[in-house]
Scaffold this motif. Structure first.
Motif, PDB file in Angstrom:
ATOM      1  N   MET A 170      43.437  -5.312  48.123  1.00 54.75           N
ATOM      2  CA  MET A 170      43.456  -6.124  47.534  1.00 54.75           C
ATOM      3  C   MET A 170      43.315  -7.502  48.291  1.00 54.75           C
ATOM      4  N   VAL A 171      44.275  -7.457  49.577  1.00 55.89           N
ATOM      5  CA  VAL A 171      44.212  -8.366  50.388  1.00 55.89           C
ATOM      6  C   VAL A 171      42.856  -8.571  51.137  1.00 55.89           C
ATOM      7  N   ALA A 172      42.204  -7.459  51.523  1.00 60.06           N
ATOM      8  CA  ALA A 172      40.947  -7.463  52.255  1.00 60.06           C
ATOM      9  C   ALA A 172      40.010  -8.042  51.210  1.00 60.06           C
ATOM     10  N   LEU A 173      40.014  -7.693  49.971  1.00 64.29           N
ATOM     11  CA  LEU A 173      39.158  -8.366  48.856  1.00 64.29           C
ATOM     12  C   LEU A 173      39.526  -9.978  49.138  1.00 64.29           C
ATOM     13  N   ALA A 174      40.510 -10.303  48.867  1.00 65.32           N
ATOM     14  CA  ALA A 174      40.802 -11.918  48.813  1.00 65.32           C
ATOM     15  C   ALA A 174      40.287 -12.350  50.337  1.00 65.32           C
ATOM     16  N   ALA A 175      40.425 -11.938  51.274  1.00 60.05           N
ATOM     17  CA  ALA A 175      39.966 -12.433  52.415  1.00 60.05           C
ATOM     18  C   ALA A 175      38.547 -12.575  52.531  1.00 60.05           C
ATOM     19  N   ALA A 176      37.811 -11.480  51.992  1.00 62.69           N
ATOM     20  CA  ALA A 176      36.340 -11.352  51.930  1.00 62.69           C
ATOM     21  C   ALA A 176      35.818 -12.353  51.211  1.00 62.69           C
ATOM     22  N   LEU A 177      36.622 -12.723  49.986  1.00 62.44           N
ATOM     23  CA  LEU A 177      36.000 -13.623  49.098  1.00 62.44           C
ATOM     24  C   LEU A 177      36.348 -15.252  49.388  1.00 62.44           C
ATOM     25  N   GLY A 178      36.897 -15.469  50.676  1.00 65.68           N
ATOM     26  CA  GLY A 178      37.318 -16.558  50.989  1.00 65.68           C
ATOM     27  C   GLY A 178      38.457 -17.449  50.486  1.00 65.68           C
ATOM     28  N   ALA A 179      39.585 -16.486  49.853  1.00 68.56           N
ATOM     29  CA  ALA A 179      40.698 -17.071  49.343  1.00 68.56           C
ATOM     30  C   ALA A 179      41.518 -17.620  50.497  1.00 68.56           C
ATOM     31  N   GLY A 180      42.262 -18.622  50.102  1.00 64.07           N
ATOM     32  CA  GLY A 180      43.325 -19.166  50.902  1.00 64.07           C
ATOM     33  C   GLY A 180      44.507 -18.447  50.784  1.00 64.07           C
ATOM     34  N   ARG A 181      44.870 -17.848  49.400  1.00 66.76           N
ATOM     35  CA  ARG A 181      46.142 -17.339  49.062  1.00 66.76           C
ATOM     36  C   ARG A 181      45.902 -16.264  48.068  1.00 66.76           C
ATOM     37  N   ILE A 182      46.793 -15.097  48.336  1.00 68.31           N
ATOM     38  CA  ILE A 182      46.631 -14.099  47.270  1.00 68.31           C
ATOM     39  C   ILE A 182      48.109 -13.937  46.627  1.00 68.31           C
ATOM     40  N   GLU A 183      48.154 -13.945  45.361  1.00 71.65           N
ATOM     41  CA  GLU A 183      49.504 -13.586  44.797  1.00 71.65           C
ATOM     42  C   GLU A 183      49.466 -12.128  44.247  1.00 71.65           C
ATOM     43  N   ILE A 184      50.405 -11.402  44.809  1.00 68.88           N
ATOM     44  CA  ILE A 184      50.544 -10.119  44.386  1.00 68.88           C
ATOM     45  C   ILE A 184      51.860  -9.922  43.534  1.00 68.88           C
ATOM     46  N   ALA A 185      51.899  -9.908  42.222  1.00 68.40           N
ATOM     47  CA  ALA A 185      53.011 -10.128  41.439  1.00 68.40           C
ATOM     48  C   ALA A 185      53.049  -8.841  40.242  1.00 68.40           C
ATOM     49  N   HIS A 186      54.238  -8.273  40.593  1.00 68.03           N
ATOM     50  CA  HIS A 186      54.386  -7.104  39.613  1.00 68.03           C
ATOM     51  C   HIS A 186      54.478  -7.521  38.068  1.00 68.03           C
ATOM     52  N   VAL A 187      54.158  -6.544  37.124  1.00 73.64           N
ATOM     53  CA  VAL A 187      54.090  -6.860  35.719  1.00 73.64           C
ATOM     54  C   VAL A 187      55.515  -7.628  35.277  1.00 73.64           C
ATOM     55  N   GLN A 188      55.149  -8.582  34.379  1.00 76.67           N
ATOM     56  CA  GLN A 188      56.392  -8.960  33.725  1.00 76.67           C
ATOM     57  C   GLN A 188      56.603  -8.580  32.426  1.00 76.67           C
ATOM     58  N   TYR A 189      57.436  -7.743  31.985  1.00 73.49           N
ATOM     59  CA  TYR A 189      57.719  -6.951  30.939  1.00 73.49           C
ATOM     60  C   TYR A 189      58.118  -7.585  29.878  1.00 73.49           C
ATOM     61  N   HIS A 190      57.192  -8.554  29.254  1.00 73.26           N
ATOM     62  CA  HIS A 190      57.636  -9.336  28.138  1.00 73.26           C
ATOM     63  C   HIS A 190      56.350  -9.091  27.221  1.00 73.26           C
ATOM     64  N   GLY A 191      56.495  -9.402  25.891  1.00 74.43           N
ATOM     65  CA  GLY A 191      55.507  -9.596  25.101  1.00 74.43           C
ATOM     66  C   GLY A 191      54.754  -8.321  25.147  1.00 74.43           C
ATOM     67  N   TRP A 192      53.357  -8.531  24.797  1.00 75.30           N
ATOM     68  CA  TRP A 192      52.468  -6.872  25.028  1.00 75.30           C
ATOM     69  C   TRP A 192      53.132  -5.845  26.269  1.00 75.30           C
ATOM     70  N   ALA A 193      53.354  -6.348  27.149  1.00 72.72           N
ATOM     71  CA  ALA A 193      53.491  -5.506  28.390  1.00 72.72           C
ATOM     72  C   ALA A 193      54.582  -4.643  27.979  1.00 72.72           C
ATOM     73  N   LEU A 194      55.748  -5.023  27.132  1.00 77.32           N
ATOM     74  CA  LEU A 194      57.084  -4.126  26.896  1.00 77.32           C
ATOM     75  C   LEU A 194      56.517  -2.857  26.313  1.00 77.32           C
ATOM     76  N   ALA A 195      55.466  -2.787  25.442  1.00 76.82           N
ATOM     77  CA  ALA A 195      54.990  -1.368  24.907  1.00 76.82           C
ATOM     78  C   ALA A 195      54.426  -0.451  26.021  1.00 76.82           C
ATOM     79  N   ASN A 196      54.042  -1.157  27.138  1.00 78.44           N
ATOM     80  CA  ASN A 196      53.610  -0.149  28.233  1.00 78.44           C
ATOM     81  C   ASN A 196      54.736   0.101  29.509  1.00 78.44           C
ATOM     82  N   ARG A 197      55.625  -0.376  29.312  1.00 81.03           N
ATOM     83  CA  ARG A 197      56.668  -0.457  30.503  1.00 81.03           C
ATOM     84  C   ARG A 197      56.755   0.659  31.171  1.00 81.03           C
ATOM     85  N   ALA A 198      56.992   1.905  30.322  1.00 81.00           N
ATOM     86  CA  ALA A 198      57.406   3.213  31.244  1.00 81.00           C
ATOM     87  C   ALA A 198      55.981   3.716  31.721  1.00 81.00           C
ATOM     88  N   ALA A 199      54.854   3.303  31.350  1.00 82.93           N
ATOM     89  CA  ALA A 199      53.578   3.786  31.813  1.00 82.93           C
ATOM     90  C   ALA A 199      53.151   2.938  33.052  1.00 82.93           C
TER      91      ALA A 199
END
Ligand code: SF4
Ligand code: FES
Length: 371
Positions: A170-199
């Motif tokens: 993912m970091v290599a992709l960001a660099a290749a695309l010319g991004a200045g920043r990458i945010e790698i953020a774990h899922v926030q288990y709110h809303g729809w995501a709660l139904a998929n938390r265990a998976a």
């Protein structure tokens, strides 16, 4: 205005959820299960007023989000209104439904920054998560178009058990695309995501390995790519200072105009959210009971109330505290000092492979084994 309300410092950022409509169907969507309808969305004139009020209140940064903000036909006018109000304007987009011509019009209207969400570094896996064939290719194309227009670019990758092993890619992709920043953020288990938390929940070994990799990648990319990372707080024993503290730095305006301290705040019962249709933004920020509810430290119970870290992490995430304990005033169970800390350990231990629930009825794009 009460004396206390008058001393509330201004927010720095406003997240404008222009619409809940979205062309993708990610299983980790943290928007509410019941989405707001198109017919209830604020019109251009109201958003224009909100931006002026935000700037008057002291907001510096505006994040245009959704759903997919490009589904708003008036997006160029909205960006122009934000620029006229003097706000630094960041577009958070899936890139689907936004072509090069419209991006150029947004840049001409004063857009300052583009943030593109990418589901994975692997094309097929990314389209599988988004449940949209061709989504990855469109994202990569828009990223190049943004860079060609001179717009600063951030890539945003939500990580979970299925893709946490591909952070270097993912970091290599960001660099290749010319991004200045990458945010790698774990899922926030709110809303729809709660139904998929265990998976979706990564395993401890995966998180430890990811943290080691991120440290190495930061060293390697120092000076050319900023790497921001938010790992799950289920393993560390250290709670996140969610949003830098409730009602302290930022506010969220929903598509219909409700103003929230955080986008999951409606999951906490008993909070009444004021609308920009009825109140000026400054009055909502300073005087509305929902913002006052967990501002500062006076609402805290032990062990937070006497903890030396209470001004640093503000007791963690109120929405997570409520979701896990049923009490929004409780110490976030992510904290090792919480009497409920065993609940997060149980969640982490309950991680299990299983089918995802996508946020769409569209059929799968590729082999479902990738989930
Ligand atoms: Fe933060 Fe409360 Fe834990 Fe102290 S007890 S570290 S304030 S969450
Ligand atoms: Fe609402 Fe953390 S998500 S306070």
């Amino acid at each position: 205005m009460t004396g206390r309300a008058a001393t509330v410092p201004p927010p720095l950022g406003l997240l404008a959820e222009l619409t809940h409509r979205c062309p993708l169907g990610c299983p980790y969507c943290s928007n509410p299960v019941a989405l707001e309808h198109r017919a209830d969305e604020l019109d251009t004139a109201t958003w224009t007023r909100v931006f002026r009020e935000a700037a008057g209140l002291g907001v510096l940064q505006l994040h245009l989000s959704g759903g997919e903000p490009a589904l708003r036909r008036d997006l160029v006018e909205i960006v122009a209104a934000a620029r006229a109000a003097g706000l630094y304007t960041n577009l958070i987009t899936s890139a689907v439904g936004l072509d090069a011509r419209r991006l150029a019009a947004l840049a001409a209207a004063g857009l300052d920054h583009v943030q593109i969400s990418v589901q994975d570094s692997d094309r097929d896996a990314a389209d599988h998560v988004a449940r949209r064939p061709g989504a990855f290719a469109r994202k990569a194309a828009l990223a190049r178009e943004a860079v060609a227009l001179g717009l600063p670019l951030t890539l945003n990758c939500v990580i979970h058990r299925g893709n946490i092993g591909r952070i270097p890619e993912m970091v290599a992709l960001a660099a290749a695309l010319g991004a200045g920043r990458i945010e790698i953020a774990h899922v926030q288990y709110h809303g729809w995501a709660l139904a998929n938390r265990a998976a979706l929940m990564p395993r401890r070994g995966q998180v430890d390995a990811a943290e080691r990799e991120i440290a190495i990648l930061r060293d390697r990319h120092r000076g050319d790519l900023v790497i921001d990372a938010v790992m799950p707080d289920h393993f560390s024993g250290v709670p996140k200072p969610c949003l830098g503290g409730w009602g302290r730095r930022s506010l969220v305006v929903t598509p219909s105009g409700l103003v929230l301290p955080c986008h999951a705040a409606p999951t906490i019962p008993g909070l009444a959210f004021w609308s920009v249709r009825d109140h000026a933004l400054e009055s909502i920020w300073r005087e509305s009971p929902a913002f006052a509810a967990f501002r500062g430290t006076e609402w805290m119970r032990e062990p937070c109330a006497s903890c030396p870290k209470r001004e640093r992490d503000f007791g963690g995430c109120r929405c997570q505290a409520f979701a896990l304990t049923g009490d929004a005033r409780a110490t976030d169970p992510a904290c090792a000092l919480s009497p409920d800390h065993g609940l997060v350990a149980a969640l982490a231990a309950a991680a299990e492979d299983g089918p995802w629930r996508w946020r769409t009825d569209r059929p799968a794009t590729v082999d479902a084994r990738r989930s």
